[in-house]
Design a protein around this motif. Sequence first.
Motif, PDB file in Angstrom:
ATOM      1  N   LYS A  26     -27.970 -36.949 -32.263  1.00  0.00           N
ATOM      2  CA  LYS A  26     -27.034 -37.682 -31.408  1.00  0.00           C
ATOM      3  C   LYS A  26     -25.624 -37.640 -31.980  1.00  0.00           C
ATOM      4  O   LYS A  26     -24.655 -37.503 -31.235  1.00  0.00           O
ATOM      5  CB  LYS A  26     -27.501 -39.128 -31.222  1.00  0.00           C
ATOM      6  N   ARG A  28     -24.340 -35.305 -33.588  1.00  0.00           N
ATOM      7  CA  ARG A  28     -23.833 -33.925 -33.546  1.00  0.00           C
ATOM      8  C   ARG A  28     -24.059 -33.246 -32.198  1.00  0.00           C
ATOM      9  O   ARG A  28     -24.027 -32.026 -32.103  1.00  0.00           O
ATOM     10  CB  ARG A  28     -24.507 -33.118 -34.650  1.00  0.00           C
ATOM     11  N   LYS A  29     -24.248 -34.036 -31.169  1.00  0.00           N
ATOM     12  CA  LYS A  29     -24.542 -33.472 -29.859  1.00  0.00           C
ATOM     13  C   LYS A  29     -23.413 -32.586 -29.340  1.00  0.00           C
ATOM     14  O   LYS A  29     -23.660 -31.559 -28.707  1.00  0.00           O
ATOM     15  CB  LYS A  29     -24.853 -34.566 -28.839  1.00  0.00           C
ATOM     16  N   SER A  30     -22.180 -32.934 -29.610  1.00  0.00           N
ATOM     17  CA  SER A  30     -21.071 -32.098 -29.140  1.00  0.00           C
ATOM     18  C   SER A  30     -21.101 -30.724 -29.810  1.00  0.00           C
ATOM     19  O   SER A  30     -20.786 -29.717 -29.164  1.00  0.00           O
ATOM     20  CB  SER A  30     -19.728 -32.774 -29.370  1.00  0.00           C
ATOM     21  N   GLU A  31     -21.511 -30.655 -31.081  1.00  0.00           N
ATOM     22  CA  GLU A  31     -21.671 -29.363 -31.758  1.00  0.00           C
ATOM     23  C   GLU A  31     -22.772 -28.554 -31.079  1.00  0.00           C
ATOM     24  O   GLU A  31     -22.632 -27.345 -30.887  1.00  0.00           O
ATOM     25  CB  GLU A  31     -22.033 -29.551 -33.229  1.00  0.00           C
ATOM     26  N   TYR A  32     -23.871 -29.219 -30.743  1.00  0.00           N
ATOM     27  CA  TYR A  32     -24.974 -28.558 -30.046  1.00  0.00           C
ATOM     28  C   TYR A  32     -24.485 -27.979 -28.717  1.00  0.00           C
ATOM     29  O   TYR A  32     -24.753 -26.816 -28.403  1.00  0.00           O
ATOM     30  CB  TYR A  32     -26.116 -29.546 -29.804  1.00  0.00           C
ATOM     31  N   GLU A  33     -23.760 -28.769 -27.958  1.00  0.00           N
ATOM     32  CA  GLU A  33     -23.260 -28.319 -26.658  1.00  0.00           C
ATOM     33  C   GLU A  33     -22.360 -27.089 -26.806  1.00  0.00           C
ATOM     34  O   GLU A  33     -22.454 -26.149 -26.018  1.00  0.00           O
ATOM     35  CB  GLU A  33     -22.493 -29.444 -25.957  1.00  0.00           C
ATOM     36  N   THR A  34     -21.509 -27.090 -27.818  1.00  0.00           N
ATOM     37  CA  THR A  34     -20.551 -26.006 -28.032  1.00  0.00           C
ATOM     38  C   THR A  34     -21.180 -24.757 -28.625  1.00  0.00           C
ATOM     39  O   THR A  34     -20.922 -23.646 -28.155  1.00  0.00           O
ATOM     40  CB  THR A  34     -19.420 -26.488 -28.963  1.00  0.00           C
TER      41      THR A  34
END
Length: 65
Positions: A26, A28-34
Motif C-alpha cells: 500500500k 508503494r502502490k504508486s511505484e507499482y502502478e508506474t
Amino acid sequence: MSSPFTRKTLSFLRALKRNNDREWFKARKSEYETHVRAPMIELLARLAADFRTFAPELVAHPKLS
C-alpha cells in the motif's frame, strides 16, 4: 522493439518478493502502478495488435488478460 519493463520493474518485484505484505505494498502502490502495471498494459496493447494479424481468436486486453 524495446521492452516496456525497466530495471525499476524488476527491482520492485524483487522487493515485493522480500516484503510480501499488504502495508508494504500500500505504501508503494504508486511505484507499482508506474513500474509494473503500466508497462504490462503497454505489453498487452502490443500483443493485441500483433495477435490480430495472425491469431485473431487470442485476446490480449488488460481487463481480460
